[in-house]
Design an enzyme around this catalytic site. Sequence first.
Site, PDB file in Angstrom:
ATOM      1  CG  HIS A 294      -0.526   0.320   2.485  1.00  0.00           C
ATOM      2  ND1 HIS A 294       0.159  -0.553   3.273  1.00  0.00           N
ATOM      3  CD2 HIS A 294      -0.594   1.469   3.194  1.00  0.00           C
ATOM      4  CE1 HIS A 294       0.482   0.024   4.411  1.00  0.00           C
ATOM      5  NE2 HIS A 294       0.040   1.266   4.399  1.00  0.00           N
TER       6      HIS A 294
ATOM      7  CE  LYS B 240       1.584   4.781   3.376  1.00  0.00           C
ATOM      8  NZ  LYS B 240       1.061   5.351   4.586  1.00  0.00           N
TER       9      LYS B 240
ATOM     10  CG  HIS C  17       5.343  -1.064   3.834  1.00  0.00           C
ATOM     11  ND1 HIS C  17       4.529  -1.525   2.828  1.00  0.00           N
ATOM     12  CD2 HIS C  17       4.704  -1.388   4.985  1.00  0.00           C
ATOM     13  CE1 HIS C  17       3.450  -2.089   3.363  1.00  0.00           C
ATOM     14  NE2 HIS C  17       3.540  -2.028   4.668  1.00  0.00           N
TER      15      HIS C  17
HETATM   16  C1  BG6 Z   1       1.395  -2.225   7.625  1.00  0.00           C
HETATM   17  C2  BG6 Z   1       2.080  -2.868   8.783  1.00  0.00           C
HETATM   18  O1  BG6 Z   1       1.722  -2.904   6.432  1.00  0.00           O
HETATM   19  O2  BG6 Z   1       1.783  -0.861   7.525  1.00  0.00           O
HETATM   20  C3  BG6 Z   1       1.765  -2.130  10.068  1.00  0.00           C
HETATM   21  O3  BG6 Z   1       1.655  -4.220   8.894  1.00  0.00           O
HETATM   22  C4  BG6 Z   1       2.064  -0.653   9.928  1.00  0.00           C
HETATM   23  O4  BG6 Z   1       2.480  -2.690  11.156  1.00  0.00           O
HETATM   24  C5  BG6 Z   1       1.431  -0.083   8.668  1.00  0.00           C
HETATM   25  O5  BG6 Z   1       1.566   0.008  11.077  1.00  0.00           O
HETATM   26  C6  BG6 Z   1       1.869   1.346   8.417  1.00  0.00           C
HETATM   27  O6  BG6 Z   1       1.199   1.868   7.313  1.00  0.00           O
HETATM   28  P1  BG6 Z   1       0.325   3.197   7.406  1.00  0.00           P
HETATM   29  O7  BG6 Z   1      -0.096   3.466   6.010  1.00  0.00           O
HETATM   30  O8  BG6 Z   1      -0.794   2.904   8.317  1.00  0.00           O
HETATM   31  O9  BG6 Z   1       1.208   4.259   7.967  1.00  0.00           O
END
Ligand code: BG6
Length: 481
Positions: A169, A173, A231
Amino acid sequence: MSDTTLVILGATGDLTQRLLMPALYRLHRLGLTPGLRILGYAMDDWTRAHFEKHIHDALKAFAPDFSARNWNSFRKQLDYVGGRLDPADLERIKHKLTPATLFYMALPPPLFGTASQALGEAGFNVAPRGGWRRLVVEKPFGTDLASAEKLRAQMHQHWDESQILRIDHFLGKEATQNLMVFRFANRFLEPVWNSRHIAQVQITYAETLGVEKRAGYYDHAGALRDMLQNHLMQLFSLTAIEPPSCWDADVLRDHKVEVLRSVRPITARNVDEHAVRGQYRAGTVDGKKVPAYRREPGVPRGSNTETFAALRLEIDNWRWQGVPFYLRSGKRLASNCSEIAVQFHDVPGALPGGVKAQNNWMVFRMKPEQGMHLLANAKLPGLELDGHQVTLSAPYVQAGENEFSAYEQLLMDAIEGDRSHFLRFDEVEWAWRLLEPVLRHWQEGSPDFYASGSEGPSTQKRLLDRGQHWRSVSLVDGDVA
Ligand code: BG6
């Protein structure tokens, strides 16, 4: 978009209600998904009315712009069928599929392999003439190289790589997508985007949240698997890629893989020079006392799972030779501070008259605010000729501009078939390959402890070159310097 069907497998679960439905609802509200049907599928033996009520309540809780009028048109898109993930039960939805159909596996990761096989055995991977079939799946893609390869084999039994959309994801962003535009659309940047001018890059994702209710998953994953393998590795490769000739999905992904392949391998013998792990103890976050990780519900008392991980990566190519890239992420740190910070070398030699100049930093902020900041030197106002640091800032989104969440962006891309913001398997594979020695080394021993609400373990310093320091994650009011 004429008559496209989105089948959500696991439609009664948390991901669907918290993230997917609010995103689909907003896209609908903006008129971007005409002709989209959303078919929920899950084990629960619910009626369509029950599913609607469930989604209605979820949207009321999680969609910021919920209104009865929009709900009344959105609900018409919804449908539901209950059944297991086997070809026999899946037959029940066959007549509801349109030539253009995508399947979203909002399922627990251990089910990804069997679900994609069941869909294939039901024949859903093959589209009628003029249509298409796509399969959407979200990280984690395995828990190490071997399990990722096993999952790939299972998925590829029926699905072609071009049909599979792997979501990270972070690629949806604004801040991540801006990296590509900002890097390649600005003439002034390219001449200095290399080791002659850049001293180090720090990619930080600090969170104040703890493990919350996710101990069952997180205690087997840890920060390295949860955040860095995917990420942060994506942010890293986008910061370092060569300019692509076009935005074609495969060209872009070839370039990212090229970066991962150029990383000097971490070996079993030098893991401690390249990786640090930590685990939070009790402490105070946002003025509240919080328990140690080992005291969190569902976490075994003696758990050695890391809630903080930091890496030092070096890229063996002409552009980046000698520039350390530091990646780190941790839970229960001092603030929610996420950024890619690029530090430039000192100006050559001292300035005449002892005028002070600090290193320039280019900071791409994701949290707490979304924006870009250039730390530069300017004259300190006054009678003397001296310098001080100033911050030139630009938010990503100005008032009145439309901003899309990562899920809105990625769902739209998935429906439209734009694969550039999805992962190809070799990206996943190279990221695992790089981290294998660290994962193996960390099977033994224990993490370094840090107090909740702090900067993380003090041992993270050992990754840095002499004279370098970690940027602070204890932000006060969006401080950048
Ligand atoms: C997720 C993780 O993929 O990304 C989480 O499993 C993390 O641990 C999160 O908190 C962070 O993403 P965002 O977009 O919520 O900042």
